[in-house]
Design an enzyme around this catalytic site. Structure first.
Site, PDB file in Angstrom:
ATOM      1  CB  CYS A   1      -0.955  -0.005   1.187  1.00 30.70           C
ATOM      2  SG  CYS A   1      -0.133  -0.052   2.801  1.00 30.70           S
TER       3      CYS A   1
ATOM      4  CG  HIS B   1      -4.585   0.707   3.705  1.00 34.65           C
ATOM      5  ND1 HIS B   1      -3.988  -0.119   2.788  1.00 34.65           N
ATOM      6  CD2 HIS B   1      -5.487   1.456   2.986  1.00 34.65           C
ATOM      7  CE1 HIS B   1      -4.493   0.090   1.596  1.00 34.65           C
ATOM      8  NE2 HIS B   1      -5.412   1.048   1.687  1.00 34.65           N
TER       9      HIS B   1
ATOM     10  CG  ASP C   1      -7.076   2.597  -0.917  1.00 33.49           C
ATOM     11  OD1 ASP C   1      -5.870   2.503  -1.251  1.00 33.49           O
ATOM     12  OD2 ASP C   1      -7.592   1.863  -0.052  1.00 33.49           O
TER      13      ASP C   1
END
Length: 673
Positions: A417, A461, A477
């Site tokens: 991520c 994250h 995202d």
């Protein structure tokens, strides 16, 4: 000079060392190693004094030991006025007390110190195992105090039995004080040594940081909701904003970090909130992180004391989170808030900042898109489409060189991520669009038994936010463009076989053990809710439910009534014990035998001789004949023959019933025995 009566016998000395060891054992894992060696040396020296091989240390040696101790503490800790060095000072003072341990008064002082040392156990943890170990410490220390009464009291069974009775008598009062005594701040709420290692999301982000967190199953957040629960794709628990990039690492930067120029709203009402109600109301229980940032959904507000809201949409605590911390949160949907018309010049510069060199291929690509006059939304769409075309989500990405963004976007195309979020924000800034990296946790496991969301460290994250004029900051995202299952179903679903692959004992792959682990977390959650977080507010609410109104008269009655009942019970127990002690030990044991026989239907008649009673038992209950004859014979030898071994046999016959269980023809005959 100390009289011979005040000198410590060997048994008492060993009990003191046992109590010290139990109290210090957990601290040995937290304190510098030399403290454990210092305790062992002090115990060795005191035993040598007892054996007559050495003398107690004189003034010169004691001064030298004090100087060495202070030097050791100064070298071991950077900050003196913090909790951990103070615990170390208490432990070493407690240890050195052995060098002047001579009289019963010295033993009493040492054991009182042991209670304080065992209480410092809860500075690091307030979990159930630590609570059970704390009870063990109190049990052993109290037994050591009982052992100072005399040689007979120093026997392990005798001392531990006295300790159990004393603690049992103190338990009702302890519960009463816990519920009604005004709550003070816990010992672990004072500042600790901030040089110790931190856990969880850090104040900086470089490639590989979040990959390391994905290897940990430690709980970090437990979230319970008062009302609706956000769907999985909305569970973004934001904690930090990274706005400064040096070509390798993202940091919060000036004006973002509350301790580096960032603005924080500490008072309720200082920040303008929407008139309509919040979408979500929830309580977060956060594990110790030794950092001030807290985690919540977007647009949070909290009325918990010591919690403030930052200008960039986060929550922070005045002091670092040194232990579990509970805080209430309300979160609004962004569309209900009036977005600022534009960014200030300072905010725009901050969120467009890039190093002056490096990653030229990405810069050129974004410059070409900007020259085409594309909107921020179109640039973002093209970048996400590039991610979606050929990129791989993996927990084992290849190492990146100096031009990390270029290598990731056009060469390796494999990452976690932080790779996706960092490269996305870099590219958007290169296109002239304000953007920033947001770090925290995403998702969580729903625990239906206690109705809360469990977030672990592997849920860490990173995602991005970009600025739209007229709409404000909007979440994007990039990881969801490559692995949407990461957002919907969690890391295990997205990572597949890579998930916790390096774990020594993969509990998540063993269904039964995974359920047991979840059950244990539920127990810990309930423990924290009912015991650890029982603060002044919860106490007041409980007392109002119990008393209706918290007044001095009602509080006095609350204390007086249970206290009188407890004192009455203790008085009756003492009176009964005193009456029982008028009889010799053998007589008391035989009375217990008679009581047991009465429970199975053969009551002893007034004035009936033991032999006659045994014959009547044999007549009415033949299966108990041998047992009654054995008890009677042992009693007569102990009571009339003065045989101490017969008294031991009698006690054993009354304690164990293996023979009875083998010979009784009807199990109902054994009821009450």
């Amino acid at each position: 000079m100390v009289s011979s009566k005040e000198l410590l016998p060997r048994e008492s000395l060993l009990w003191i060392f046992a109590a010290q060891f139990v109290a210090l054992l957990p601290q040995f894992t937290q304190l510098p190693l030399w403290v454990a060696f210092a305790w062992a040396f002090a115990v060795y020296w005191r035993l040598e004094v007892f054996r007559g091989r050495r003398d107690l240390p004189g003034r010169t040696l004691r001064l030298a030991v004090i100087v060495l101790t202070i030097t050791g503490l100064a070298l071991s800790y950077r900050h003196w006025f913090a909790l951990e060095p103070m615990i170390a000072l208490l432990a070493i003072s407690f240890t050195l007390k052995n060098l002047e341990l001579v009289s019963r008064r010295d033993a009493f002082v040492s054991l009182l110190l042991a209670y304080f040392v065992s209480a410092t156990l809860f500075v690091q943890e307030q979990t159930i195992p630590y609570a059970l170990y704390g009870l063990l410490c109190v049990w052993v220390i109290t037994a050591a105090l009982a052992a100072q009464l005399g040689s007979s009291s120093a026997r392990p069974r005798r001392a531990l039995g006295i300790s159990v009775r004393l603690l049992a008598q103190a338990t009702p009062l302890m519960v009463l004080l816990f519920l009604a005594l005004p709550r003070l701040g816990p010992l672990w709420s004072v500042p600790q040594d901030t040089s110790a290692g931190r856990t969880g999301v850090s104040d900086s982000m470089a490639p590989g940081d979040f990959t390391e967190l994905s290897k940990s199953t430690k709980p970090t957040l437990r979230i319970s909701f008062d009302g609706p629960i956000p769907p999985p794709e909305q569970r973004y628990w934001r904690g930090l904003v990274y706005s400064e990039f040096d070509g390798r690492t993202w940091r919060q930067g000036f004006g973002v970090d509350p301790h580096n120029g960032g603005r924080v709203y500490w008072k309720t009402g200082e920040r303008l909130l929407p008139q309509m109600g919040p979408r979500y109301r929830y309580q977060v229980i956060q594990e110790a992180s030794r950092s001030p940032w807290l985690f919540a959904l977007a647009q949070p507000a909290s009325e918990t004391q010591g919690v403030g809201e930052t200008a960039d949409d986060r929550l922070v605590k005045r002091t670092p989170v040194y232990s579990r911390f509970a805080y209430e949160v309300r979160s609004w949907p962004r569309e209900t808030l009036q977005a600022p018309v534009s960014l200030s010049n300072a905010e725009r510069r901050l969120n467009l900042q890039l190093p002056s060199f490096g990653n030229n291929r990405t810069r050129e690509w974004m410059a070409s898109l900007r020259n085409q006059g594309l909107s921020a939304e179109s640039v973002s769409t093209q970048l996400l489409a590039h991610f979606n075309s050929a990129f791989t989500y993996t927990l084992k990405p290849p190492a990146l060189g100096a031009d990390s963004v270029d290598e990731f976007l056009f060469a390796s195309q494999q990452g976690f991520c932080e790779h996706f979020a960092g490269s996305y924000v870099f590219a958007m800034r290169a296109a002239g669009i304000p953007a920033r990296v947001v770090a925290g946790y995403q998702g969580g496991e729903w625990v239906s038994g206690e109705e809360y969301l469990l977030v672990r460290e592997y849920d860490a994250h990173a995602w991005a936010e970009i600025w739209f004029d007229g709409r404000g900051w909007q979440r994007v995202d990039p990881t969801a463009a490559v692995a949407p299952e990461r957002v919907r179903n969690g890391l295990e679903s997205a990572a597949g076989e890579e998930f916790l692959q390096e774990s020594f004992f993969p509990l998540h792959r063993i269904g039964v053990l995974s359920k047991l682990r979840l059950k244990w977390d539920m127990i810990n959650y309930r423990w924290y809710q009912t015991v650890v977080s029982f603060d002044a507010d919860r106490q007041q609410n409980y007392l109002r439910r119990l008393l209706g109104e918290v007044s001095p008269l009602r509080m006095a009655l609350l204390f007086a009534v249970p206290t009188l009942i407890i004192l009455l019970g203790i008085g009756l127990w003492i009176a009964r014990s005193a009456n029982g002690r008028k009889l010799p030990p053998a007589e008391r044991l035989y009375q217990r035998f008679c009581q047991r026989m009465a429970r199975v239907g053969v009551r002893r008649r007034p004035g009936e001789a033991p032999q006659d009673y045994a014959r009547r038992i044999a007549s009415e209950k033949p299966q108990l004949a041998d047992y009654a004859n054995a008890v009677t014979a042992a009693f007569e030898q102990a009571a009339y023959g003065g045989d101490s071994s017969a008294q031991k046999t009698l006690r054993k016959l009354l304690r164990w019933h293996f023979w009875l269980r083998r010979t009784a023809t009807d199990s109902r005959e054994l009821v009450g025995l």
